[in-house]
Design an enzyme around this catalytic site. Sequence first.
Site, short mmCIF file in Angstrom:
data_model
loop_
_atom_site.label_atom_id
_atom_site.label_comp_id
_atom_site.label_asym_id
_atom_site.label_seq_id
_atom_site.Cartn_x
_atom_site.Cartn_y
_atom_site.Cartn_z
N GLY A 13 70.17 36.35 62.26
CA GLY A 13 69.19 35.84 61.30
C GLY A 13 69.86 35.13 60.14
N ALA A 14 70.86 34.29 60.49
CA ALA A 14 71.66 33.62 59.44
C ALA A 14 71.04 32.30 59.00
CB ALA A 14 73.08 33.40 59.95
N TYR A 157 54.94 47.21 60.62
CA TYR A 157 56.21 46.79 60.00
C TYR A 157 56.94 48.02 59.47
CZ TYR A 157 59.67 44.65 56.95
OH TYR A 157 60.86 44.31 56.35
N PRO A 187 66.36 46.86 51.13
CA PRO A 187 65.81 46.21 49.94
C PRO A 187 64.32 46.43 49.74
CG PRO A 187 66.82 44.62 51.49
CD PRO A 187 66.60 45.89 52.22
N VAL A 190 62.39 40.92 47.98
CA VAL A 190 63.41 39.85 47.90
C VAL A 190 62.70 38.53 48.19
CG1 VAL A 190 65.65 39.05 48.72
CG2 VAL A 190 65.00 41.46 49.05
P1 NDP Z 1 63.69 35.25 56.26
O1 NDP Z 1 62.39 34.98 56.93
O2 NDP Z 1 64.11 34.36 55.16
O3 NDP Z 1 64.86 35.35 57.33
C1 NDP Z 1 64.69 36.02 58.55
C2 NDP Z 1 65.81 35.65 59.50
O4 NDP Z 1 65.64 36.37 60.74
C3 NDP Z 1 65.79 34.17 59.84
O5 NDP Z 1 67.11 33.68 59.83
C4 NDP Z 1 65.23 34.12 61.26
O6 NDP Z 1 65.82 33.04 61.96
C5 NDP Z 1 65.75 35.46 61.82
N1 NDP Z 1 64.98 35.90 62.96
C6 NDP Z 1 63.68 36.26 63.02
N2 NDP Z 1 63.32 36.55 64.27
C7 NDP Z 1 64.44 36.35 65.04
C8 NDP Z 1 64.70 36.46 66.43
N3 NDP Z 1 63.75 36.84 67.30
N4 NDP Z 1 65.95 36.20 66.88
C9 NDP Z 1 66.92 35.82 66.01
N5 NDP Z 1 66.72 35.69 64.69
C10 NDP Z 1 65.48 35.94 64.21
O7 NDP Z 1 63.56 36.76 55.71
P2 NDP Z 1 64.61 37.74 55.00
O8 NDP Z 1 65.90 37.08 54.77
O9 NDP Z 1 63.91 38.33 53.85
O10 NDP Z 1 64.73 38.86 56.12
C11 NDP Z 1 65.96 39.35 56.62
C12 NDP Z 1 65.84 40.84 56.87
O11 NDP Z 1 65.59 41.50 55.62
C13 NDP Z 1 64.71 41.25 57.80
O12 NDP Z 1 65.17 42.26 58.66
C14 NDP Z 1 63.66 41.82 56.84
O13 NDP Z 1 62.83 42.77 57.46
C15 NDP Z 1 64.55 42.44 55.80
N6 NDP Z 1 63.95 42.70 54.51
C16 NDP Z 1 63.42 41.68 53.76
C17 NDP Z 1 62.85 41.97 52.52
C18 NDP Z 1 62.21 40.93 51.67
O14 NDP Z 1 61.46 41.29 50.73
N7 NDP Z 1 62.46 39.65 51.91
C19 NDP Z 1 62.85 43.34 51.99
C20 NDP Z 1 63.41 44.32 52.87
C21 NDP Z 1 63.96 44.00 54.06
P3 NDP Z 1 65.07 32.08 63.01
O15 NDP Z 1 63.62 32.03 62.61
O16 NDP Z 1 65.79 30.78 62.86
O17 NDP Z 1 65.30 32.73 64.33
C1 8X3 Z 2 60.15 44.08 52.98
C2 8X3 Z 2 59.73 44.79 51.74
O1 8X3 Z 2 57.74 46.02 50.66
O2 8X3 Z 2 57.32 43.84 51.70
O3 8X3 Z 2 60.74 44.93 53.89
O4 8X3 Z 2 57.73 45.79 53.06
S1 8X3 Z 2 58.05 45.13 51.81
#
Ligand code: NDP
Ligand code: 8X3
Length: 260
Positions: A13-14, A157, A187, A190
């Site tokens: 997920g980079a 979720y 987190p 974010v």
């Molecule tokens: P983004 O949507 O900005 O990034 C998500 C990343 O995951 C993207 O790079 C996407 O890439 C990748 N991804 C999604 N599905 C797939 C798949 N099937 N195969 C490969 N890659 C995949 O969200 P965040 O950066 O916020 O999320 C990253 C992580 O942090 C997640 O696990 C999320 O649950 C977690 N998180 C986020 C929070 C927030 O408030 N933002 C809080 C807590 C946790 P692509 O679509 O190109 O495949």
């Molecule tokens: C993402 C944070 O509170 O939206 O994991 O579920 S929250």
Amino acid sequence: MTKLTDSIVFITGASSGIGRSCAHAFAREGAKLILAARRKARLEKLAAELKKEFHTETVLAELDVRDHRAVEKFHKKLPAAWRNIDILVNNAGLSRGLSKLHEGLLQDWEEMIDTNVKGLLYVSRAVLPGMVERKKGTIINIGSIAGHEVYPGGNVYCASKHAVDALTKGMRMDVVDTPVRICTVDPGLVETEFSEVRFHGDKERAKETYQNMTPLTPDDIADAVLFAATRPPHVQIAELIIMPTAQASTTLVHRASSPA
Ligand code: NDP
Ligand code: 8X3
């Protein structure tokens, strides 16, 4: 601090948000990066930026972590020099919808469970054996405060992130007799594309999530991931829960009232 020069770091997920920030953080420390996501064009752009700024060597994977055969194939086909992965950041993940369970969409549930739980398992299953064999490695799972609490509409979720918490603990038990470390960074709010994805592209609704408060940035989380990755070998950061100062729980967020 353990040096990361020439370490091999695999980030799923980079292409966005936290994963992208982690790529920058590890590149700055001189690591070599394996970057995976479905949107290859974004990975290519990121790799070019990192090459220019830090001379970072990268291997890019257009990879859907839900496809276990693709995950295994990609891992098996890594060039020899890239096979010894030192650090895995299991970050790929998403939320879909905020509906009550009895109004939820099966497709949303499957996407969350298949990505957040099964995807993390598939990637870990491919990478962890090598770490155990080499007696070296760190896995950092990106969980969530949703793995510790449940909030209205968060049902599936939250279940998927509770599963990440359970798998992190289980993996840690499974490798306790090895030097491999298993960490989770969990987190709160974010600001990334996360909410836009949750609300199926509704940018206005996504924006409301972070309204009148200061959310965390993806760089804040990358800092924590880097911290966990760079402790001395005998130190295992089991779990880091990180929230914005204006957040006390998933349901208690202080929002400054707008001027009268
Ligand atoms: P983004 O949507 O900005 O990034 C998500 C990343 O995951 C993207 O790079 C996407 O890439 C990748 N991804 C999604 N599905 C797939 C798949 N099937 N195969 C490969 N890659 C995949 O969200 P965040 O950066 O916020 O999320 C990253 C992580 O942090 C997640 O696990 C999320 O649950 C977690 N998180 C986020 C929070 C927030 O408030 N933002 C809080 C807590 C946790 P692509 O679509 O190109 O495949
Ligand atoms: C993402 C944070 O509170 O939206 O994991 O579920 S929250």
